[in-house]
Design an enzyme around this catalytic site. Structure first.
Site, PDB file in Angstrom:
ATOM      1  CB  SER A 123      -6.291  15.244   3.321  1.00  0.00           C
ATOM      2  OG  SER A 123      -5.968  14.020   2.712  1.00  0.00           O
ATOM      3  CE1 TYR A 156      -9.212  17.139  -1.525  1.00  0.00           C
ATOM      4  CE2 TYR A 156      -7.486  15.476  -1.468  1.00  0.00           C
ATOM      5  CZ  TYR A 156      -8.569  16.106  -0.882  1.00  0.00           C
ATOM      6  OH  TYR A 156      -8.984  15.706   0.366  1.00  0.00           O
ATOM      7  CE  LYS A 199      -8.747  18.866   1.867  1.00  0.00           C
ATOM      8  NZ  LYS A 199      -9.833  19.569   2.543  1.00  0.00           N
TER       9      LYS A 199
HETATM   10  C1  WQD Z   1      -7.743   3.228  -0.670  1.00  0.00           C
HETATM   11  C2  WQD Z   1      -7.031   1.982  -1.178  1.00  0.00           C
HETATM   12  C3  WQD Z   1      -6.528   2.020  -3.529  1.00  0.00           C
HETATM   13  C4  WQD Z   1     -10.654   1.914  -4.961  1.00  0.00           C
HETATM   14  C5  WQD Z   1      -8.005   9.224  -1.126  1.00  0.00           C
HETATM   15  C6  WQD Z   1      -7.417  10.593  -1.256  1.00  0.00           C
HETATM   16  C7  WQD Z   1      -7.283  11.234   0.090  1.00  0.00           C
HETATM   17  C8  WQD Z   1      -8.624  11.285   0.777  1.00  0.00           C
HETATM   18  C9  WQD Z   1      -9.224   9.925   0.836  1.00  0.00           C
HETATM   19  C10 WQD Z   1     -10.455  12.783   0.338  1.00  0.00           C
HETATM   20  C11 WQD Z   1      -5.915   2.309  -2.167  1.00  0.00           C
HETATM   21  C12 WQD Z   1      -7.513   0.919  -3.204  1.00  0.00           C
HETATM   22  C13 WQD Z   1      -9.531   1.941  -4.160  1.00  0.00           C
HETATM   23  C14 WQD Z   1     -10.909   0.759  -5.746  1.00  0.00           C
HETATM   24  C15 WQD Z   1      -8.913  -0.253  -4.828  1.00  0.00           C
HETATM   25  N1  WQD Z   1      -9.420  12.200   0.026  1.00  0.00           N
HETATM   26  N2  WQD Z   1      -8.685   0.877  -4.095  1.00  0.00           N
HETATM   27  N3  WQD Z   1     -10.024  -0.296  -5.635  1.00  0.00           N
HETATM   28  O1  WQD Z   1      -6.392   6.874  -2.259  1.00  0.00           O
HETATM   29  O2  WQD Z   1      -5.980   6.240   0.162  1.00  0.00           O
HETATM   30  O3  WQD Z   1      -7.109   8.382  -0.380  1.00  0.00           O
HETATM   31  O4  WQD Z   1      -9.244   9.314  -0.453  1.00  0.00           O
HETATM   32  O5  WQD Z   1     -11.327  13.370   0.143  1.00  0.00           O
HETATM   33  O6  WQD Z   1      -6.782  12.500  -0.064  1.00  0.00           O
HETATM   34  O7  WQD Z   1      -6.146  10.506  -1.866  1.00  0.00           O
HETATM   35  O8  WQD Z   1      -8.325   6.272  -0.696  1.00  0.00           O
HETATM   36  O9  WQD Z   1     -10.345   4.875  -0.862  1.00  0.00           O
HETATM   37  O10 WQD Z   1      -9.354   5.818  -2.984  1.00  0.00           O
HETATM   38  O11 WQD Z   1      -8.136   4.018  -1.777  1.00  0.00           O
HETATM   39  O12 WQD Z   1      -8.152  -1.219  -4.794  1.00  0.00           O
HETATM   40  O13 WQD Z   1     -11.869   0.677  -6.511  1.00  0.00           O
HETATM   41  O14 WQD Z   1      -7.969   1.190  -1.898  1.00  0.00           O
HETATM   42  O15 WQD Z   1      -5.628   1.593  -4.507  1.00  0.00           O
HETATM   43  O16 WQD Z   1      -4.880   1.390  -1.937  1.00  0.00           O
HETATM   44  P1  WQD Z   1      -6.835   6.893  -0.865  1.00  0.00           P
HETATM   45  P2  WQD Z   1      -9.142   5.277  -1.616  1.00  0.00           P
END
Ligand code: WQD
Length: 338
Positions: free
Chosen positions: A125, A150, A154
């Site tokens: 990741s 987590y 990785k």
């Molecule tokens: C993306 C953007 C949030 C939800 C994570 C893990 C990574 C991988 C994928 C896997 C960010 C914003 C999110 C919401 C929002 N893991 N957001 N409102 O954090 O980039 O990556 O998922 O299994 O290891 O860290 O992905 O989709 O959570 O967030 O504004 O309700 O969307 O702040 O900027 P992230 P995400």
């Protein structure tokens, strides 16, 4: 003779899409999954897309005897390891559960792969890069100390694979995914988060369908063009195809080094607000959203330099973010029976 690939966690979101692409590329696929984070929806979807029933072995990779038995029954040319816990917040609350599950399972797999000469593809990741000093992120970008157990698992699993390859003459590839989103164009397989989704796109689709009242956009005061975070959203089918390229590179003996890492992303930064606006536009609907405080642990901006994957794997993302968001919405509607 066709080659056989083991897909651990093959009944999950990424594993099911990879299974479809591998099978359509001519590989025989054996799925093994303990079904701890999914039901059989995606497995049934995979079989429906392919028009055939694939073997599904219900087993836990932390069970060493079960792993040995699996490798005694089949001869795998390669394996792809997805089976792991993946909720960042949960890992902070339950580190031992994450370390035990994600590390034990991979150690058992590596042991079996060593004994049977199996090529190993590890599902890593972009979280291993943390808050990068420079964007886009290349494979040479320094890994930052993990900000969650987590993320730490990785990093550790990448290191386990690197060390085993160096010591035992094995071959391995780690693919570092950025933000996988969307669903298969058939809408027969997709993401099935348990409870309230942590990730952005399932939260968007569940809000649009009426399961959630309002999307909170976490932070609009980041130092980015519109104040919201930048990510590299990669279509799940594009991502799945990268695995076919990587497996083929391994089984055909085309690797330059016995251990290789590739970033799998689009190279295109998209802000949260841009993603929300594209979702509304392509699906002709209005989404209920509001700005909320920043979410702890979020990095400001991270996106891939995918040029190494293009050069060495011959792989490139092809779908537009609009196509991907349309597929995510089609999947959510299908789940709701609409
Ligand atoms: C993306 C953007 C949030 C939800 C994570 C893990 C990574 C991988 C994928 C896997 C960010 C914003 C999110 C919401 C929002 N893991 N957001 N409102 O954090 O980039 O990556 O998922 O299994 O290891 O860290 O992905 O989709 O959570 O967030 O504004 O309700 O969307 O702040 O900027 P992230 P995400």
């Amino acid at each position: 003779m066709s080659k056989t690939v083991l897909v651990s966690g093959g009944a999950g979101f990424i594993g099911s899409h990879v299974t479809v692409e591998l099978s359509q590329a001519g590989y025989d696929v054996v799925i093994a999954d303990n079904m701890s984070n999914c039901d059989e929806t995606n497995y049934k979807g995979v079989c429906a897309i392919l028009g055939k029933t694939l073997p599904l072995i219900k087993m836990d990779f932390c069970d060493e005897a079960a792993v040995k038995a699996l490798f005694a029954k089949y001869r795998f040319d390669a394996l792809i390891h997805f089976a792991a816990f993946k909720a960042v917040g949960e890992s902070v609350a339950e580190p031992l559960m994450y370390y035990k599950n994600n590390l034990d399972s991979f150690l058992n797999i590596l042991q079996a792969a060593r004994e049977h000469g199996t090529n190993v593809l590890f599902s890593s990741s972009a979280t291993v890069y943390g808050e990068p000093d420079e964007t886009p992120v290349t494979e040479q970008s320094p890994r930052k100390p993990a900000t969650s157990p987590y993320g730490n698992t990785k990093q550790m699993c990448e290191d386990f694979l690197r060390d085993c390859v160096a010591a035992y003459g094995m071959h391995g590839i780690a693919l570092c995914y950025f933000n996988p989103i969307g669903a298969h164009p058939s809408a027969l397989i997709g993401e099935l988060p348990r409870g309230v989704p942590n990730n952005l796109v399932p939260f968007i689709t569940q809000t649009a369908i009426g399961k959630r009242e309002c999307l909170s956009i976490f932070g609009n005061d980041y130092p980015t063009p519109d104040g919201t975070c930048l990510r590299d959203y990669i279509d799940i089918v594009d991502l799945a195809k990268a695995h076919v390229c990587a497996v083929t590179r391994m089984v055909e003996g085309k690797m330059d080094e016995p251990y290789e890492i590739f970033n799998i992303g689009t190279g295109r930064p998209v802000s949260v607000l841009e993603l929300v606006n594209s979702f509304q536009k392509v699906n002709a609907l209005k989404l209920n959203y509001r700005f909320a405080p920043r979410r702890e642990g979020d990095v400001t901006a991270v996106w891939a330099d995918p040029s190494l994957a293009e050069k060495k794997l011959g792989w490139k993302a092809t779908r537009t973010v609009e196509e991907t968001l349309a597929s995510a919405w089609a999947w959510e509607k299908r789940l709701a029976g609409k």
